[in-house]
Design a protein around this motif. Structure first.
Motif, PDB file in Angstrom:
ATOM      1  N   GLY A  16      18.823  25.014  42.785  1.00  0.00           N
ATOM      2  CA  GLY A  16      19.601  25.390  41.184  1.00  0.00           C
ATOM      3  C   GLY A  16      20.252  25.611  41.149  1.00  0.00           C
ATOM      4  N   THR A  17      21.063  25.648  39.869  1.00  0.00           N
ATOM      5  CA  THR A  17      21.874  25.985  39.331  1.00  0.00           C
ATOM      6  C   THR A  17      22.040  26.921  38.408  1.00  0.00           C
ATOM      7  N   GLN A  18      22.934  27.345  37.773  1.00  0.00           N
ATOM      8  CA  GLN A  18      23.056  28.621  37.138  1.00  0.00           C
ATOM      9  C   GLN A  18      25.030  28.725  36.368  1.00  0.00           C
ATOM     10  N   SER A  19      24.958  28.934  35.031  1.00  0.00           N
ATOM     11  CA  SER A  19      26.422  29.340  35.066  1.00  0.00           C
ATOM     12  C   SER A  19      26.688  30.566  34.692  1.00  0.00           C
ATOM     13  N   MET A  20      27.637  30.941  35.208  1.00  0.00           N
ATOM     14  CA  MET A  20      28.411  32.065  35.858  1.00  0.00           C
ATOM     15  C   MET A  20      29.871  32.649  34.767  1.00  0.00           C
ATOM     16  N   LEU A  21      29.699  33.674  33.755  1.00  0.00           N
ATOM     17  CA  LEU A  21      30.327  33.753  33.068  1.00  0.00           C
ATOM     18  C   LEU A  21      31.549  34.874  33.417  1.00  0.00           C
ATOM     19  N   ILE A  22      32.774  34.316  34.182  1.00  0.00           N
ATOM     20  CA  ILE A  22      34.190  35.020  35.230  1.00  0.00           C
ATOM     21  C   ILE A  22      34.526  35.351  33.857  1.00  0.00           C
ATOM     22  N   PRO A  23      34.729  37.075  33.872  1.00  0.00           N
ATOM     23  CA  PRO A  23      35.243  37.577  32.641  1.00  0.00           C
ATOM     24  C   PRO A  23      36.659  38.188  32.948  1.00  0.00           C
ATOM     25  N   SER A  24      37.363  38.473  31.633  1.00  0.00           N
ATOM     26  CA  SER A  24      38.711  38.640  31.653  1.00  0.00           C
ATOM     27  C   SER A  24      38.535  40.383  32.081  1.00  0.00           C
ATOM     28  N   GLU A  25      39.614  40.977  32.446  1.00  0.00           N
ATOM     29  CA  GLU A  25      39.540  42.930  31.884  1.00  0.00           C
ATOM     30  C   GLU A  25      39.579  42.785  31.082  1.00  0.00           C
ATOM     31  N   THR A  26      39.952  42.227  30.352  1.00  0.00           N
ATOM     32  CA  THR A  26      40.224  42.575  28.459  1.00  0.00           C
ATOM     33  C   THR A  26      38.551  42.793  28.004  1.00  0.00           C
ATOM     34  N   MET A  27      38.053  41.746  28.567  1.00  0.00           N
ATOM     35  CA  MET A  27      36.651  41.640  28.223  1.00  0.00           C
ATOM     36  C   MET A  27      35.613  42.798  28.613  1.00  0.00           C
ATOM     37  N   VAL A  28      35.945  43.488  29.991  1.00  0.00           N
ATOM     38  CA  VAL A  28      34.772  44.278  30.234  1.00  0.00           C
ATOM     39  C   VAL A  28      35.329  45.724  29.724  1.00  0.00           C
ATOM     40  N   GLN A  65      33.522  44.150  39.275  1.00  0.00           N
ATOM     41  CA  GLN A  65      34.017  45.356  40.216  1.00  0.00           C
ATOM     42  C   GLN A  65      35.589  44.777  40.330  1.00  0.00           C
ATOM     43  N   ARG A  66      36.532  43.848  39.910  1.00  0.00           N
ATOM     44  CA  ARG A  66      38.140  44.078  40.600  1.00  0.00           C
ATOM     45  C   ARG A  66      38.450  44.826  39.560  1.00  0.00           C
ATOM     46  N   HIS A  67      37.759  44.069  38.544  1.00  0.00           N
ATOM     47  CA  HIS A  67      38.464  44.748  37.107  1.00  0.00           C
ATOM     48  C   HIS A  67      38.233  45.958  36.698  1.00  0.00           C
ATOM     49  N   MET A  68      36.867  46.738  37.423  1.00  0.00           N
ATOM     50  CA  MET A  68      37.333  48.071  37.085  1.00  0.00           C
ATOM     51  C   MET A  68      38.016  48.476  37.408  1.00  0.00           C
ATOM     52  N   VAL A  69      38.125  48.523  39.215  1.00  0.00           N
ATOM     53  CA  VAL A  69      39.153  48.830  39.858  1.00  0.00           C
ATOM     54  C   VAL A  69      40.074  49.420  39.462  1.00  0.00           C
ATOM     55  N   ALA A  70      40.688  47.914  38.798  1.00  0.00           N
ATOM     56  CA  ALA A  70      42.319  47.714  38.053  1.00  0.00           C
ATOM     57  C   ALA A  70      42.074  48.403  37.107  1.00  0.00           C
ATOM     58  N   ILE A  71      41.733  48.576  36.177  1.00  0.00           N
ATOM     59  CA  ILE A  71      41.399  49.199  34.435  1.00  0.00           C
ATOM     60  C   ILE A  71      41.118  50.848  35.352  1.00  0.00           C
ATOM     61  N   ALA A  72      40.752  51.317  36.424  1.00  0.00           N
ATOM     62  CA  ALA A  72      40.468  53.060  36.513  1.00  0.00           C
ATOM     63  C   ALA A  72      41.895  53.420  37.302  1.00  0.00           C
ATOM     64  N   GLU A  73      43.131  52.425  37.824  1.00  0.00           N
ATOM     65  CA  GLU A  73      43.824  52.308  38.430  1.00  0.00           C
ATOM     66  C   GLU A  73      45.349  52.185  36.896  1.00  0.00           C
ATOM     67  N   LYS A  74      44.840  51.892  35.992  1.00  0.00           N
ATOM     68  CA  LYS A  74      46.104  52.018  34.990  1.00  0.00           C
ATOM     69  C   LYS A  74      45.792  52.812  33.737  1.00  0.00           C
ATOM     70  N   GLY A  75      44.204  53.642  33.803  1.00  0.00           N
ATOM     71  CA  GLY A  75      43.341  54.020  33.108  1.00  0.00           C
ATOM     72  C   GLY A  75      43.528  53.337  31.571  1.00  0.00           C
TER      73      GLY A  75
END
Length: 109
Positions: A16-28, A65-75
């Protein structure tokens, strides 16, 4: 929201396949700002809501998770609203679990 979402087909299971959203940092970051203050919300819920909003089957957990780390570093957004300080992921964020607890406590006052 003016951003165009990136949705890619990904394998799911053997055939099977599924559609996977790759969110931007802004979306998160926008979802983090919308979370209730002083309370830990579910990061999985954030991913499900983003996937539903953009019509995909799932939202990429690694990218979030990568965006969360970046957001935490930037505040740049209240990341602590989606991080349980007792979970291992909290150690990857700026200030670690102690900072998450302190920010949650400050919002509860």
């Amino acid at each position: 929201m003016t951003e165009t979402p990136i949705i890619e087909p990904r394998r799911k299971g053997r055939s099977g396949t599924q559609s996977m959203l790759i969110p931007s940092e802004t979306m998160v970051a926008d979802r983090l700002r919308a979370a209730p203050p002083g309370k830990v919300s579910d990061l999985g819920g954030l991913r499900r809501a983003l996937a539903e909003e953009f019509g995909s089957d799932a939202c990429c957990p690694v990218t979030v998770q990568r965006h969360m780390v970046a957001i935490a570093e930037k505040g740049s957004a209240p990341y602590w609203r989606m991080v349980d300080p007792d979970r291992p992921f909290a150690r990857r964020l700026a200030g670690g679990p102690a900072a998450v607890r302190a920010k949650l406590a400050a919002e509860r006052r």
